[in-house]
Design a protein around this motif. Structure first.
Motif, PDB file in Angstrom:
ATOM      1  N   GLY A 126       0.809  -1.213   0.000  1.00 31.42           N
ATOM      2  CA  GLY A 126       0.000   0.000   0.000  1.00 31.42           C
ATOM      3  C   GLY A 126       0.846   1.269   0.000  1.00 31.42           C
ATOM      4  N   ILE A 127       0.155   2.404  -0.054  1.00 27.32           N
ATOM      5  CA  ILE A 127       0.831   3.700  -0.059  1.00 27.32           C
ATOM      6  C   ILE A 127       1.541   3.930   1.277  1.00 27.32           C
ATOM      7  N   SER A 128       0.916   3.498   2.367  1.00 26.56           N
ATOM      8  CA  SER A 128       1.569   3.677   3.675  1.00 26.56           C
ATOM      9  C   SER A 128       2.863   2.877   3.740  1.00 26.56           C
ATOM     10  N   GLY A 129       2.874   1.691   3.135  1.00 25.59           N
ATOM     11  CA  GLY A 129       4.101   0.895   3.085  1.00 25.59           C
ATOM     12  C   GLY A 129       5.178   1.572   2.250  1.00 25.59           C
ATOM     13  N   LEU A 130       4.753   2.209   1.148  1.00 31.39           N
ATOM     14  CA  LEU A 130       5.708   2.936   0.313  1.00 31.39           C
ATOM     15  C   LEU A 130       6.266   4.139   1.078  1.00 31.39           C
ATOM     16  N   ALA A 131       5.411   4.821   1.836  1.00 31.20           N
ATOM     17  CA  ALA A 131       5.865   5.962   2.640  1.00 31.20           C
ATOM     18  C   ALA A 131       6.916   5.509   3.653  1.00 31.20           C
ATOM     19  N   THR A 132       6.687   4.371   4.268  1.00 30.16           N
ATOM     20  CA  THR A 132       7.657   3.823   5.216  1.00 30.16           C
ATOM     21  C   THR A 132       8.955   3.463   4.512  1.00 30.16           C
ATOM     22  N   ALA A 133       8.847   2.822   3.350  1.00 32.48           N
ATOM     23  CA  ALA A 133      10.040   2.455   2.579  1.00 32.48           C
ATOM     24  C   ALA A 133      10.823   3.695   2.165  1.00 32.48           C
ATOM     25  N   LEU A 134      10.128   4.771   1.836  1.00 31.54           N
ATOM     26  CA  LEU A 134      10.798   6.012   1.454  1.00 31.54           C
ATOM     27  C   LEU A 134      11.609   6.570   2.622  1.00 31.54           C
ATOM     28  N   THR A 135      11.081   6.466   3.824  1.00 26.40           N
ATOM     29  CA  THR A 135      11.824   6.894   5.014  1.00 26.40           C
ATOM     30  C   THR A 135      13.104   6.080   5.161  1.00 26.40           C
ATOM     31  N   TYR A 136      12.993   4.771   4.968  1.00 26.04           N
ATOM     32  CA  TYR A 136      14.171   3.910   5.032  1.00 26.04           C
ATOM     33  C   TYR A 136      15.155   4.236   3.912  1.00 26.04           C
ATOM     34  N   GLY A 143      23.463   6.652   4.993  1.00 17.80           N
ATOM     35  CA  GLY A 143      24.371   5.689   5.600  1.00 17.80           C
ATOM     36  C   GLY A 143      23.962   5.265   6.998  1.00 17.80           C
ATOM     37  N   GLU A 144      22.683   5.441   7.339  1.00 22.23           N
ATOM     38  CA  GLU A 144      22.225   5.159   8.699  1.00 22.23           C
ATOM     39  C   GLU A 144      21.639   3.761   8.874  1.00 22.23           C
ATOM     40  N   ILE A 145      21.209   3.133   7.800  1.00 20.78           N
ATOM     41  CA  ILE A 145      20.658   1.777   7.893  1.00 20.78           C
ATOM     42  C   ILE A 145      21.080   0.971   6.665  1.00 20.78           C
ATOM     43  N   THR A 146      20.822  -0.326   6.729  1.00 21.33           N
ATOM     44  CA  THR A 146      21.067  -1.211   5.593  1.00 21.33           C
ATOM     45  C   THR A 146      19.744  -1.852   5.172  1.00 21.33           C
ATOM     46  N   HIS A 147      19.762  -2.491   4.028  1.00 20.38           N
ATOM     47  CA  HIS A 147      18.549  -3.167   3.580  1.00 20.38           C
ATOM     48  C   HIS A 147      18.167  -4.310   4.519  1.00 20.38           C
ATOM     49  N   ARG A 148      19.164  -4.914   5.148  1.00 17.40           N
ATOM     50  CA  ARG A 148      18.867  -6.012   6.087  1.00 17.40           C
ATOM     51  C   ARG A 148      18.136  -5.507   7.328  1.00 17.40           C
ATOM     52  N   LEU A 149      18.534  -4.334   7.826  1.00 16.28           N
ATOM     53  CA  LEU A 149      17.832  -3.758   8.975  1.00 16.28           C
ATOM     54  C   LEU A 149      16.401  -3.390   8.607  1.00 16.28           C
ATOM     55  N   MET A 150      16.221  -2.835   7.423  1.00 15.05           N
ATOM     56  CA  MET A 150      14.873  -2.513   6.964  1.00 15.05           C
ATOM     57  C   MET A 150      14.034  -3.785   6.877  1.00 15.05           C
ATOM     58  N   ALA A 151      14.595  -4.821   6.282  1.00 16.16           N
ATOM     59  CA  ALA A 151      13.881  -6.083   6.127  1.00 16.16           C
ATOM     60  C   ALA A 151      13.477  -6.646   7.492  1.00 16.16           C
ATOM     61  N   GLN A 152      14.378  -6.584   8.433  1.00 14.56           N
ATOM     62  CA  GLN A 152      14.093  -7.084   9.775  1.00 14.56           C
ATOM     63  C   GLN A 152      13.002  -6.247  10.446  1.00 14.56           C
ATOM     64  N   ASP A 153      13.116  -4.927  10.360  1.00 11.84           N
ATOM     65  CA  ASP A 153      12.126  -4.039  10.979  1.00 11.84           C
ATOM     66  C   ASP A 153      10.729  -4.222  10.399  1.00 11.84           C
ATOM     67  N   LEU A 154      10.648  -4.417   9.088  1.00 11.81           N
ATOM     68  CA  LEU A 154       9.353  -4.483   8.414  1.00 11.81           C
ATOM     69  C   LEU A 154       8.866  -5.909   8.162  1.00 11.81           C
ATOM     70  N   LEU A 173      17.345  11.082  -4.099  1.00 13.83           N
ATOM     71  CA  LEU A 173      18.393  11.987  -4.566  1.00 13.83           C
ATOM     72  C   LEU A 173      17.830  13.273  -5.170  1.00 13.83           C
ATOM     73  N   GLU A 174      16.613  13.219  -5.703  1.00  6.85           N
ATOM     74  CA  GLU A 174      15.998  14.413  -6.272  1.00  6.85           C
ATOM     75  C   GLU A 174      15.345  15.305  -5.223  1.00  6.85           C
ATOM     76  N   HIS A 175      14.888  14.722  -4.120  1.00  6.61           N
ATOM     77  CA  HIS A 175      14.096  15.495  -3.157  1.00  6.61           C
ATOM     78  C   HIS A 175      14.798  15.787  -1.833  1.00  6.61           C
ATOM     79  N   TYR A 176      15.878  15.107  -1.553  1.00  4.20           N
ATOM     80  CA  TYR A 176      16.533  15.290  -0.263  1.00  4.20           C
ATOM     81  C   TYR A 176      17.982  15.710  -0.474  1.00  4.20           C
ATOM     82  N   ASP A 177      18.471  16.481   0.465  1.00  6.22           N
ATOM     83  CA  ASP A 177      19.858  16.919   0.427  1.00  6.22           C
ATOM     84  C   ASP A 177      20.695  15.833   1.101  1.00  6.22           C
ATOM     85  N   ILE A 178      21.307  15.003   0.293  1.00  8.51           N
ATOM     86  CA  ILE A 178      22.093  13.877   0.797  1.00  8.51           C
ATOM     87  C   ILE A 178      23.556  14.163   0.530  1.00  8.51           C
ATOM     88  N   GLU A 179      24.352  14.141   1.583  1.00  2.69           N
ATOM     89  CA  GLU A 179      25.796  14.329   1.420  1.00  2.69           C
ATOM     90  C   GLU A 179      26.406  13.040   0.914  1.00  2.69           C
TER      91      GLU A 179
END
Length: 197
Positions: A126-136, A143-154, A173-179
């Motif tokens: 769903g859209i809420s799941g996509l919103a959560t994935a976007l946060t991840y 550089g704060e999380i990995t895909h494995r941590l996301m997978a475990q959390d969700l 990369l288009e919407h956030y200022d990422i160093e």
């Protein structure tokens, strides 16, 4: 279009319904996201950038103007349009989770029509799941999380997490200022493999 406490309930509901229309129709979301990224555009520029027929482009622009999510900033022809800011927080009834509808999320939904990975993820979560994935995805690019941590959390597979994180990377990369994290190959002191000895 921020929801604030002093706005009438009718305005908040109208805002929510306007945003819901964007989330239900990827083509409308794509047009809104383009304006949010580019700043302003004429209908002709939207037609060229999004490969839209003239009738379709005018129909989409009129629908988004009527919904209040874009507006004309000039009266002379050709009119120039801009996206209004959207920042609406929604709480889901099932899990009591909050997510914020932002231009980045609308952009991600707009890519559903052209990105099978995003389309599949929305179908499953769903859209809420996509919103959560976007946060991840933002946290991953920082550089704060990995895909494995996301997978475990969700409670999803590591592969599913990696696929959606990769699909959302251009949005982040288009919407956030990422160093930039780490060093590129040109910044490393790497020899050519030969020895001076």
């Amino acid at each position: 279009m921020s929801r604030t406490s002093n706005r009438a309930d009718g305005d908040v509901i109208r805002d929510f319904l306007s945003v819901a229309a964007l989330l239900e129709e990827p083509a409308l979301a794509q047009l809104y996201a383009y304006l949010a990224r580019e700043g302003e555009a004429t209908v002709q520029e939207l037609m060229d950038a999004l490969d839209l027929a003239q009738g379709t482009a005018y129909s989409y622009v009129n629908r988004l103007v009527d919904a209040g999510v874009i507006e004309a900033i000039s009266e002379e022809q050709p009119r120039r349009y801009v996206a209004r800011e959207i920042d609406l927080t929604v709480t889901t009834a099932a899990s009591d989770r909050e997510y914020t509808i932002t231009p980045a999320l609308i952009d991600a939904v707009g890519r559903r029509a052209t990105d099978d990975d995003i389309d599949t993820y929305i179908d499953r979560h769903g859209i809420s799941g996509l919103a959560t994935a976007l946060t991840y995805a933002v946290d991953r690019e920082r550089g704060e999380i990995t895909h494995r941590l996301m997978a475990q959390d969700l409670d999803i597979s590591s592969l599913a997490a990696e696929i959606i994180l990769q699909a959302l990377r251009p949005v982040v990369l288009e919407h956030y200022d990422i160093e930039e994290a780490g060093s590129g190959l040109d910044e490393l002191d790497v020899g050519d493999g030969t020895s001076d000895a």
